[in-house]
Design a protein around this motif. Structure first.
Motif, PDB file in Angstrom:
ATOM      1  N   CYS A  15      37.418  52.509  78.555  1.00 54.22           N
ATOM      2  CA  CYS A  15      38.228  54.078  78.282  1.00 54.22           C
ATOM      3  C   CYS A  15      39.722  53.960  78.373  1.00 54.22           C
ATOM      4  CB  CYS A  15      37.648  54.716  79.791  1.00 54.22           C
ATOM      5  SG  CYS A  15      38.164  56.548  79.649  1.00 54.22           S
ATOM      6  N   CYS A  37      40.317  55.857  82.042  1.00 54.43           N
ATOM      7  CA  CYS A  37      40.047  55.283  83.376  1.00 54.43           C
ATOM      8  C   CYS A  37      39.689  53.748  83.486  1.00 54.43           C
ATOM      9  CB  CYS A  37      38.963  56.027  84.288  1.00 54.43           C
ATOM     10  SG  CYS A  37      37.436  55.802  83.607  1.00 54.43           S
ATOM     11  N   CYS A  40      32.897  57.766  77.904  1.00 51.56           N
ATOM     12  CA  CYS A  40      33.189  56.862  78.995  1.00 51.56           C
ATOM     13  C   CYS A  40      32.015  56.996  79.990  1.00 51.56           C
ATOM     14  CB  CYS A  40      34.428  57.184  79.628  1.00 51.56           C
ATOM     15  SG  CYS A  40      34.630  56.397  80.921  1.00 51.56           S
ATOM     16  N   CYS A  52      34.245  58.528  83.593  1.00 53.18           N
ATOM     17  CA  CYS A  52      35.054  59.847  83.701  1.00 53.18           C
ATOM     18  C   CYS A  52      34.209  60.761  82.567  1.00 53.18           C
ATOM     19  CB  CYS A  52      36.528  59.692  83.772  1.00 53.18           C
ATOM     20  SG  CYS A  52      37.086  59.447  81.740  1.00 53.18           S
TER      21      CYS A  52
END
Ligand SMILES: [Zn+2]
Length: 102
Positions: free
Chosen positions: A49, A52, A69, A72
């Motif tokens: 991702c 994050c 993701c 998140c």
């Protein structure tokens, strides 16, 4: 072509300018990266991702590959796929996201 207010046109122009500038800077940086560094960067970041850094899960819906993701819940599209998503018939987008629903 839709009619735009002058201020919207201006915003579009500045967004475009900013994108061009940033892209040029990034491409310059990439030029100076050695082959091994490029490979390392790809290995390190592939299917991670961008927000994050956690693993992405790829799904295939109506031949559109969507990466989501696992942490998140951000959704990422490859080049050209945004257009495909926008052109999905009404309701298809809801179905696409229902794939992710728990
Ligand atoms: Zn994430």
């Amino acid at each position: 072509m839709t009619l735009m207010k002058p201020s919207e046109k201006e915003e579009e122009y500045f967004a475009r300018q900013m994108f061009d500038k940033k892209q040029k800077i990034e491409q310059e940086k990439q030029k100076h990266l050695a082959e091994t560094e490029l490979r390392k960067a790809k290995e390190l970041h592939h299917m991670k991702c961008p927000k994050c850094g956690m693993n992405l899960v790829e799904i295939d819906y109506k031949s559109i590959k969507v990466d989501r993701c696992s942490a998140c819940e951000g959704v990422w599209l490859d080049a050209g796929e945004l257009g495909q998503v926008v052109n999905l018939e009404k309701g298809a987008l809801d179905k696409l996201f229902s794939v992710f629903a728990k």
